[in-house]
Design a protein around this motif. Structure first.
Motif, short mmCIF file in Angstrom:
data_model
loop_
_atom_site.label_atom_id
_atom_site.label_comp_id
_atom_site.label_asym_id
_atom_site.label_seq_id
_atom_site.Cartn_x
_atom_site.Cartn_y
_atom_site.Cartn_z
N ILE A 161 0.84 -1.21 0.00
CA ILE A 161 0.00 0.00 0.00
C ILE A 161 0.87 1.25 0.00
CG2 ILE A 161 -1.68 1.33 1.36
CD1 ILE A 161 -2.81 -1.37 2.34
N TYR A 162 1.92 1.24 0.82
CA TYR A 162 2.81 2.40 0.95
C TYR A 162 3.47 2.73 -0.38
CZ TYR A 162 6.89 5.13 2.34
OH TYR A 162 7.86 6.09 2.44
N TYR A 163 4.03 1.70 -1.05
CA TYR A 163 4.71 1.93 -2.33
C TYR A 163 3.73 2.28 -3.44
CZ TYR A 163 9.25 0.55 -0.50
OH TYR A 163 10.42 0.50 0.20
N ASN A 164 2.51 1.76 -3.35
CA ASN A 164 1.48 2.11 -4.34
C ASN A 164 1.10 3.59 -4.22
OD1 ASN A 164 -0.50 1.40 -6.40
ND2 ASN A 164 -2.02 1.71 -4.80
N VAL A 165 0.96 4.05 -2.96
CA VAL A 165 0.65 5.47 -2.73
C VAL A 165 1.79 6.35 -3.24
CG1 VAL A 165 0.32 7.22 -0.94
CG2 VAL A 165 -0.90 5.04 -0.79
#
Length: 235
Positions: free
Chosen positions: A24-28
């Motif tokens: 989720i963090y890298y997608n954001v």
């Protein structure tokens, strides 16, 4: 063994949670990076469009001053004064159009017809326009000053006289605005910045995947300008 049986599922759950969190963090971050890159690209495109639009306006003034010089040489002082008065009205329209990258065909036609009205005071019936624009096409979009530049080029590069009247046709063909005229090349060409057609093509390339089509078969010079949708219609 009992401790392992308890800890192993806990460790697996923790690892899965961490993996999901990292994803989720890298997608954001990726979305933010793409958004920032797109914004930077839009700023650069807008800067290029501003430069091209500002380039088109002096081009119009440059050619108008050449026309004024011809009027001063050939006609009366009153004709020159009338031309300047009408020119100021047309230039006011350019200023009022603001910083738009696209303009409705209706507004562009109004501007182009005002420009032709000025030229008709000089050439009279020797300059003829054939307008063939359906009502339902008036609110499609076009690059500002593109039609006017094409009309300007046609008048500048061709003979306009009683023996050789210049007929310019402006018509709609499918999703394009087609401007054509019979080639009546002057023996001596007036000074030219040679940026008119290049300017139009570059602005279309920055705004749309569609580009103008230029055709010269030796008898007729034709330019087809793509008609575009407004940004609101695209969204």
């Amino acid at each position: 063994m009992v401790v392992l049986k308890v800890l192993l599922p806990v460790i697996l759950i923790v690892i899965m949670i961490m993996a999901i969190y990292e994803a989720i963090y890298y997608n954001v971050r990726l979305k933010k990076s793409i958004r920032e890159e797109e914004q930077t690209k839009q700023v650069m495109i807008q800067a290029q469009l501003d430069t091209l639009r500002n380039q088109a306006q002096p081009h119009f003034l440059f050619n108008s001053l050449n026309t004024l010089r011809d009027i001063i040489d050939c006609d009366t002082k009153e004709d020159a004064k009338d031309f300047v008065d009408n020119l100021s009205g047309v230039y006011r329209f350019i200023i009022e159009s603001g910083n738009s990258n696209l303009i409705s065909l209706k507004k562009e036609l109004k501007f182009a017809k005002a420009y032709i009205h000025i030229q008709s005071e000089r050439f009279g019936d020797n300059l003829q326009l054939n307008w063939n624009i359906p009502e339902d096409k008036l609110f499609v979009m076009i690059v500002p000053m593109s039609l006017q530049l094409l009309l300007e080029n046609a008048i500048k590069h061709n003979i306009v006289s009683k023996s050789k009247p210049l007929l310019i046709t402006v018509a709609i063909n499918a999703d394009t605005l087609v401007v054509s005229n019979k080639i009546q090349a002057k023996s001596t060409q007036t000074p030219s910045t040679k940026i008119g057609l290049k300017n139009i093509k570059k602005r279309y390339q920055l705004i749309s995947s569609k580009t103008p089509v230029i055709s010269n078969d030796g008898k007729y010079f034709t330019v087809s300008l793509p008609l575009l949708k407004s940004p609101k219609e695209k969204s």
